[in-house]
Motif scaffolding. Structure first.
Motif, PDB file in Angstrom:
ATOM      1  N   GLU A  25       0.854  -1.178   0.000  1.00  0.00           N
ATOM      2  CA  GLU A  25       0.000   0.000   0.000  1.00  0.00           C
ATOM      3  C   GLU A  25       0.889   1.227   0.000  1.00  0.00           C
ATOM      4  O   GLU A  25       1.856   1.296   0.752  1.00  0.00           O
ATOM      5  CB  GLU A  25      -0.907   0.003   1.232  1.00  0.00           C
ATOM      6  N   ALA A  26       0.564   2.145  -0.846  1.00  0.00           N
ATOM      7  CA  ALA A  26       1.312   3.400  -0.930  1.00  0.00           C
ATOM      8  C   ALA A  26       0.321   4.534  -1.139  1.00  0.00           C
ATOM      9  O   ALA A  26      -0.774   4.329  -1.664  1.00  0.00           O
ATOM     10  CB  ALA A  26       2.306   3.347  -2.088  1.00  0.00           C
ATOM     11  N   ASP A  50       9.346  14.140   2.013  1.00  0.00           N
ATOM     12  CA  ASP A  50       8.478  13.540   3.027  1.00  0.00           C
ATOM     13  C   ASP A  50       8.041  12.159   2.583  1.00  0.00           C
ATOM     14  O   ASP A  50       7.857  11.893   1.399  1.00  0.00           O
ATOM     15  CB  ASP A  50       7.245  14.417   3.261  1.00  0.00           C
ATOM     16  N   GLY A  51       7.846  11.280   3.547  1.00  0.00           N
ATOM     17  CA  GLY A  51       7.363   9.940   3.263  1.00  0.00           C
ATOM     18  C   GLY A  51       8.493   8.939   3.114  1.00  0.00           C
ATOM     19  O   GLY A  51       9.678   9.290   3.114  1.00  0.00           O
ATOM     20  N   THR A  52       8.102   7.673   2.982  1.00  0.00           N
ATOM     21  CA  THR A  52       9.047   6.565   2.919  1.00  0.00           C
ATOM     22  C   THR A  52       8.901   5.824   1.598  1.00  0.00           C
ATOM     23  O   THR A  52       7.816   5.295   1.311  1.00  0.00           O
ATOM     24  CB  THR A  52       8.767   5.578   4.078  1.00  0.00           C
ATOM     25  N   PRO A  53       9.950   5.753   0.785  1.00  0.00           N
ATOM     26  CA  PRO A  53       9.872   4.960  -0.441  1.00  0.00           C
ATOM     27  C   PRO A  53       9.661   3.481  -0.098  1.00  0.00           C
ATOM     28  O   PRO A  53      10.313   2.960   0.813  1.00  0.00           O
ATOM     29  CB  PRO A  53      11.236   5.175  -1.102  1.00  0.00           C
ATOM     30  N   VAL A  54       8.749   2.815  -0.815  1.00  0.00           N
ATOM     31  CA  VAL A  54       8.475   1.399  -0.570  1.00  0.00           C
ATOM     32  C   VAL A  54       8.731   0.522  -1.788  1.00  0.00           C
ATOM     33  O   VAL A  54       8.746  -0.702  -1.677  1.00  0.00           O
ATOM     34  CB  VAL A  54       7.032   1.172  -0.050  1.00  0.00           C
ATOM     35  N   GLY A 106      19.963   4.217   0.851  1.00  0.00           N
ATOM     36  CA  GLY A 106      20.019   5.661   1.042  1.00  0.00           C
ATOM     37  C   GLY A 106      18.699   6.363   0.845  1.00  0.00           C
ATOM     38  O   GLY A 106      18.663   7.565   0.621  1.00  0.00           O
ATOM     39  N   THR A 107      17.585   5.636   0.889  1.00  0.00           N
ATOM     40  CA  THR A 107      16.249   6.200   0.710  1.00  0.00           C
ATOM     41  C   THR A 107      16.199   7.048  -0.565  1.00  0.00           C
ATOM     42  O   THR A 107      16.163   8.277  -0.521  1.00  0.00           O
ATOM     43  CB  THR A 107      15.815   7.029   1.933  1.00  0.00           C
ATOM     44  N   PRO A 108      16.220   6.399  -1.719  1.00  0.00           N
ATOM     45  CA  PRO A 108      16.314   7.126  -2.992  1.00  0.00           C
ATOM     46  C   PRO A 108      15.166   8.114  -3.225  1.00  0.00           C
ATOM     47  O   PRO A 108      14.004   7.742  -3.196  1.00  0.00           O
ATOM     48  CB  PRO A 108      16.263   6.018  -4.043  1.00  0.00           C
ATOM     49  N   ARG A 109      15.541   9.360  -3.426  1.00  0.00           N
ATOM     50  CA  ARG A 109      14.601  10.421  -3.817  1.00  0.00           C
ATOM     51  C   ARG A 109      14.843  10.828  -5.266  1.00  0.00           C
ATOM     52  O   ARG A 109      14.000  11.457  -5.883  1.00  0.00           O
ATOM     53  CB  ARG A 109      14.770  11.641  -2.921  1.00  0.00           C
ATOM     54  N   CYS A 128       7.315   4.254  -5.541  1.00  0.00           N
ATOM     55  CA  CYS A 128       6.100   4.391  -4.727  1.00  0.00           C
ATOM     56  C   CYS A 128       6.467   4.836  -3.323  1.00  0.00           C
ATOM     57  O   CYS A 128       7.517   4.490  -2.791  1.00  0.00           O
ATOM     58  CB  CYS A 128       5.360   3.062  -4.666  1.00  0.00           C
ATOM     59  N   LEU A 129       5.546   5.594  -2.693  1.00  0.00           N
ATOM     60  CA  LEU A 129       5.813   6.289  -1.452  1.00  0.00           C
ATOM     61  C   LEU A 129       4.706   6.040  -0.448  1.00  0.00           C
ATOM     62  O   LEU A 129       3.520   6.092  -0.772  1.00  0.00           O
ATOM     63  CB  LEU A 129       5.908   7.788  -1.767  1.00  0.00           C
ATOM     64  N   ASP A 130       5.107   5.775   0.797  1.00  0.00           N
ATOM     65  CA  ASP A 130       4.192   5.668   1.934  1.00  0.00           C
ATOM     66  C   ASP A 130       4.320   6.957   2.729  1.00  0.00           C
ATOM     67  O   ASP A 130       5.434   7.310   3.165  1.00  0.00           O
ATOM     68  CB  ASP A 130       4.565   4.460   2.785  1.00  0.00           C
ATOM     69  N   LEU A 131       3.251   7.675   2.912  1.00  0.00           N
ATOM     70  CA  LEU A 131       3.294   8.970   3.595  1.00  0.00           C
ATOM     71  C   LEU A 131       3.067   8.872   5.097  1.00  0.00           C
ATOM     72  O   LEU A 131       3.179   9.866   5.801  1.00  0.00           O
ATOM     73  CB  LEU A 131       2.276   9.920   2.988  1.00  0.00           C
ATOM     74  N   SER A 132       2.731   7.696   5.608  1.00  0.00           N
ATOM     75  CA  SER A 132       2.437   7.574   7.044  1.00  0.00           C
ATOM     76  C   SER A 132       3.687   7.485   7.878  1.00  0.00           C
ATOM     77  O   SER A 132       4.774   7.322   7.442  1.00  0.00           O
ATOM     78  CB  SER A 132       1.559   6.371   7.304  1.00  0.00           C
TER      79      SER A 132
END
Length: 132
Positions: A25-26, A50-54, A106-109, A128-132
């Motif tokens: 879920e993203a 902001d948010g976490t790449p999934v 490295g949490t790719p942005r 895809c990004l999880d914002l929670s």
């Protein structure tokens, strides 16, 4: 909310068959397509801070639809740092699923992309990004 189905399989001729599937879920996703000449490179911004790449998916192909060879670099430096570290070789496709795995990269942005093949390549990127 974006519901994602990720499916892949590993098949060894006359051997192991391993099916991999997961549901993610993203809250958001970003898609980019770039075409690079032989030896060409480019930086592509993927996600906000902001948010976490999934999920990160990369597909590289030639004009004839064959697999292309590229390399990608998560969060390339803004300066002209040409160090060979942190590059990931991609021969056709790359799929990285999971926030912890992407954090280890490295949490790719953004991605630096370089065409290392013998002909122009089109590179499709999905993140895809999880914002929670």
């Amino acid at each position: 909310m974006v519901n994602l189905s990720v499916t892949s399989s590993v098949l060894i001729e006359e051997g192991l068959a391993l099916s991999l599937a997961s549901e993610l879920e993203a809250e958001a996703y970003a898609r980019a397509t770039v075409t690079l000449d032989q030896g060409g490179s480019r930086k592509v911004s993927l996600l906000p801070q902001d948010g976490t790449p999934v999920l990160l998916a990369v597909r590289a192909s030639t004009a004839s639809g064959e697999q292309a060879t590229v390399r990608v670099r998560p969060n390339p430096p803004e300066t002209g740092d040409d160090a060979e570290q942190n590059w990931i070789e991609v021969d056709g496709a790359l799929l990285i699923s999971g926030a912890d795995v992407l954090k280890g990269l490295g949490t790719p942005r953004s991605l630096g992309i370089e065409n290392t093949g013998a002909e122009p390549a089109t590179v499709d990127i999905l993140s895809c990004l999880d914002l929670s």
